[in-house]
Design a protein around this motif. Structure first.
Motif, mmCIF file in Angstrom:
data_model
loop_
_atom_site.group_PDB
_atom_site.id
_atom_site.type_symbol
_atom_site.label_atom_id
_atom_site.label_comp_id
_atom_site.label_asym_id
_atom_site.label_seq_id
_atom_site.Cartn_x
_atom_site.Cartn_y
_atom_site.Cartn_z
ATOM 1 N N LEU A 73 13.850 1.548 -4.872
ATOM 2 C CA LEU A 73 13.095 0.535 -4.151
ATOM 3 C C LEU A 73 13.256 0.760 -2.654
ATOM 4 C CD1 LEU A 73 11.382 -2.075 -4.535
ATOM 5 C CD2 LEU A 73 13.520 -3.349 -4.199
ATOM 6 N N VAL A 74 12.139 0.874 -1.946
ATOM 7 C CA VAL A 74 12.134 1.035 -0.491
ATOM 8 C C VAL A 74 11.662 -0.289 0.113
ATOM 9 C CG1 VAL A 74 11.159 2.290 1.474
ATOM 10 C CG2 VAL A 74 11.662 3.498 -0.670
ATOM 11 N N THR A 75 12.453 -0.867 1.025
ATOM 12 C CA THR A 75 12.119 -2.163 1.609
ATOM 13 C C THR A 75 12.014 -2.044 3.128
ATOM 14 O OG1 THR A 75 13.250 -3.326 -0.176
ATOM 15 C CG2 THR A 75 12.831 -4.573 1.834
ATOM 16 N N TYR A 76 10.894 -2.528 3.654
ATOM 17 C CA TYR A 76 10.684 -2.613 5.106
ATOM 18 C C TYR A 76 10.908 -4.059 5.534
ATOM 19 C CZ TYR A 76 8.821 2.041 5.963
ATOM 20 O OH TYR A 76 8.687 3.403 6.116
ATOM 21 N N THR A 77 11.484 -4.210 6.713
ATOM 22 C CA THR A 77 11.708 -5.535 7.293
ATOM 23 C C THR A 77 11.081 -5.575 8.679
ATOM 24 O OG1 THR A 77 13.799 -5.753 6.090
ATOM 25 C CG2 THR A 77 13.446 -7.245 7.967
ATOM 26 N N ALA A 78 10.210 -6.554 8.894
ATOM 27 C CA ALA A 78 9.579 -6.768 10.205
ATOM 28 C C ALA A 78 10.157 -8.059 10.793
ATOM 29 C CB ALA A 78 8.069 -6.872 10.056
ATOM 30 N N LEU A 79 10.590 -7.994 12.056
ATOM 31 C CA LEU A 79 11.209 -9.138 12.733
ATOM 32 C C LEU A 79 10.541 -9.335 14.084
ATOM 33 C CD1 LEU A 79 13.630 -11.198 12.791
ATOM 34 C CD2 LEU A 79 14.927 -9.384 13.950
ATOM 35 N N ASP A 80 10.214 -10.600 14.395
ATOM 36 C CA ASP A 80 9.661 -10.856 15.729
ATOM 37 C C ASP A 80 10.727 -11.487 16.621
ATOM 38 O OD1 ASP A 80 9.712 -13.623 15.250
ATOM 39 O OD2 ASP A 80 7.561 -13.770 14.872
ATOM 40 N N THR A 81 10.412 -11.655 17.875
ATOM 41 C CA THR A 81 11.392 -12.148 18.852
ATOM 42 C C THR A 81 11.770 -13.606 18.626
ATOM 43 O OG1 THR A 81 9.605 -12.661 20.395
ATOM 44 C CG2 THR A 81 10.689 -10.522 20.644
ATOM 45 N N ASN A 82 11.037 -14.325 17.806
ATOM 46 C CA ASN A 82 11.354 -15.718 17.507
ATOM 47 C C ASN A 82 12.135 -15.880 16.205
ATOM 48 O OD1 ASN A 82 10.016 -17.039 19.771
ATOM 49 N ND2 ASN A 82 8.159 -16.178 18.887
ATOM 50 N N GLY A 83 12.555 -14.756 15.621
ATOM 51 C CA GLY A 83 13.357 -14.818 14.411
ATOM 52 C C GLY A 83 12.568 -14.894 13.123
ATOM 53 N N ASN A 84 11.257 -14.799 13.208
ATOM 54 C CA ASN A 84 10.438 -14.790 11.990
ATOM 55 C C ASN A 84 10.514 -13.401 11.361
ATOM 56 O OD1 ASN A 84 9.398 -17.483 12.419
ATOM 57 N ND2 ASN A 84 8.203 -16.592 14.081
ATOM 58 N N GLU A 85 10.641 -13.373 10.044
ATOM 59 C CA GLU A 85 10.887 -12.107 9.358
ATOM 60 C C GLU A 85 10.022 -11.992 8.110
ATOM 61 O OE1 GLU A 85 15.077 -10.539 8.787
ATOM 62 O OE2 GLU A 85 14.571 -11.070 6.712
ATOM 63 N N SER A 86 9.575 -10.753 7.839
ATOM 64 C CA SER A 86 8.851 -10.445 6.604
ATOM 65 C C SER A 86 9.475 -9.210 5.977
ATOM 66 C CB SER A 86 7.378 -10.144 6.877
ATOM 67 O OG SER A 86 6.697 -11.286 7.290
ATOM 68 N N GLN A 87 9.457 -9.166 4.653
ATOM 69 C CA GLN A 87 9.896 -7.977 3.944
ATOM 70 C C GLN A 87 8.804 -7.532 2.985
ATOM 71 O OE1 GLN A 87 13.766 -8.774 2.149
ATOM 72 N NE2 GLN A 87 14.741 -7.796 3.913
ATOM 73 N N GLY A 88 8.631 -6.225 2.906
ATOM 74 C CA GLY A 88 7.671 -5.636 1.980
ATOM 75 C C GLY A 88 8.309 -4.440 1.306
ATOM 76 N N SER A 89 8.044 -4.262 0.029
ATOM 77 C CA SER A 89 8.700 -3.198 -0.732
ATOM 78 C C SER A 89 7.709 -2.403 -1.565
ATOM 79 C CB SER A 89 9.758 -3.801 -1.667
ATOM 80 O OG SER A 89 10.732 -4.496 -0.946
ATOM 81 N N PHE A 90 8.122 -1.204 -1.911
ATOM 82 C CA PHE A 90 7.422 -0.371 -2.882
ATOM 83 C C PHE A 90 8.460 0.495 -3.584
ATOM 84 C CE2 PHE A 90 7.327 1.819 1.178
ATOM 85 C CZ PHE A 90 7.654 3.129 0.882
ATOM 86 N N THR A 91 8.101 1.005 -4.749
ATOM 87 C CA THR A 91 9.022 1.818 -5.535
ATOM 88 C C THR A 91 8.602 3.284 -5.485
ATOM 89 O OG1 THR A 91 9.486 -0.017 -7.030
ATOM 90 C CG2 THR A 91 10.002 2.181 -7.842
ATOM 91 N N VAL A 92 9.581 4.148 -5.234
ATOM 92 C CA VAL A 92 9.384 5.592 -5.303
ATOM 93 C C VAL A 92 10.035 6.068 -6.598
ATOM 94 C CG1 VAL A 92 9.954 7.826 -4.281
ATOM 95 C CG2 VAL A 92 9.350 5.901 -2.804
ATOM 96 N N THR A 93 9.251 6.706 -7.457
ATOM 97 C CA THR A 93 9.765 7.244 -8.719
ATOM 98 C C THR A 93 9.770 8.759 -8.620
ATOM 99 O OG1 THR A 93 8.858 5.368 -9.937
ATOM 100 C CG2 THR A 93 9.457 7.325 -11.215
ATOM 101 N N VAL A 94 10.959 9.353 -8.699
ATOM 102 C CA VAL A 94 11.080 10.814 -8.677
ATOM 103 C C VAL A 94 11.200 11.298 -10.113
ATOM 104 C CG1 VAL A 94 12.475 12.784 -7.936
ATOM 105 C CG2 VAL A 94 12.118 10.847 -6.391
ATOM 106 N N GLU A 95 10.275 12.176 -10.497
ATOM 107 C CA GLU A 95 10.264 12.748 -11.847
ATOM 108 C C GLU A 95 10.536 14.242 -11.783
ATOM 109 O OE1 GLU A 95 6.450 11.780 -13.474
ATOM 110 O OE2 GLU A 95 7.030 9.706 -13.917
ATOM 111 N N ASP A 96 11.239 14.733 -12.798
ATOM 112 C CA ASP A 96 11.522 16.162 -12.896
ATOM 113 C C ASP A 96 10.248 16.892 -13.314
ATOM 114 O OD1 ASP A 96 12.479 18.708 -13.349
ATOM 115 O OD2 ASP A 96 13.639 18.179 -15.122
ATOM 116 N N ASP A 97 9.704 17.684 -12.403
ATOM 117 C CA ASP A 97 8.512 18.474 -12.725
ATOM 118 C C ASP A 97 8.781 19.973 -12.570
ATOM 119 O OD1 ASP A 97 8.682 18.652 -9.982
ATOM 120 O OD2 ASP A 97 6.649 17.965 -9.578
ATOM 121 N N ASP A 98 10.067 20.325 -12.570
ATOM 122 C CA ASP A 98 10.493 21.709 -12.389
ATOM 123 C C ASP A 98 10.849 22.306 -13.756
ATOM 124 O OD1 ASP A 98 11.129 23.991 -11.010
ATOM 125 O OD2 ASP A 98 12.907 23.183 -10.019
#
Length: 189
Positions: A73-98
């Protein structure tokens, strides 16, 4: 967007209480392993965040990092100067293709027939393979020590890893008739 606070007094105070909004946050996706290793270097388009006073946009995983096999799970956090915060995530799935790689493989085998037969038992060196994430299973169409008829026979090897990646390879077994014919004499009349 803004809240008007206090009706009394000489001025109006505008307060930012809106969380930053993500733009271009990636959807979850799948990536392959790097050649020869059981992990993958993963890149994506960096998202942005919109806010009237954005202070920072951070991620708990760096773009271009090496990710282990499986889901992360990769999570980004955005913060503004007034302390307001948002988080957004996505999943990276690594599969063996070798696919597995052969480390030991016999060359073609050339033998003569066994005396009095039109065939020969043939042996060869072991077939072996390695894989980036698992120990491959090797299946041969014929076993070393099998009896082969005169002529050319193709022996196929398949090395398969736990992820279902298969590498096929072949060699030939050639049995030559090297026995001289015998002449039987007819009884005298």
């Amino acid at each position: 967007l803004a809240v008007l606070q206090g009706r009394a007094g000489p001025g109006v105070t505008v307060t930012d209480n809106e969380d930053p909004q993500f733009v271009g946050l990636p959807e979850s996706f799948t990536a392959g392993t790097d050649e020869g290793v059981c992990a993958g270097t993963v890149n994506w388009l960096e998202p942005a965040a919109q806010d009237c006073s954005l202070q920072s946009l951070t991620s708990d995983h760096a773009n271009g990092s090496v990710f282990p096999l499986g889901d992360t799970l990769v999570t980004y956090t955005a913060l503004d100067t007034n302390g307001n915060e948002s988080q957004g995530s996505f999943t990276v799935t690594v599969e063996d293709d070798d696919s597995p790689e052969y480390t030991s493989f016999p060359p073609g085998v050339l033998v003569g027939n066994e005396p009095g037969t039109c065939s020969s038992a043939v042996t060869w060196t072991d077939v072996d393979a390695q894989d980036n994430c698992s120990i491959p299973t090797i299946v041969l169409s014929h076993a070393s020590g099998d009896t082969f008829d005169l002529g050319v026979t193709i022996v196929e090897a398949q090395a398969a890893d736990d992820a279902g990646n298969i590498k096929s390879r072949t060699f030939t077994v050639t049995v030559l008739d090297q026995e001289d014919p015998t002449v039987e004499t007819a009884p005298a009349s």
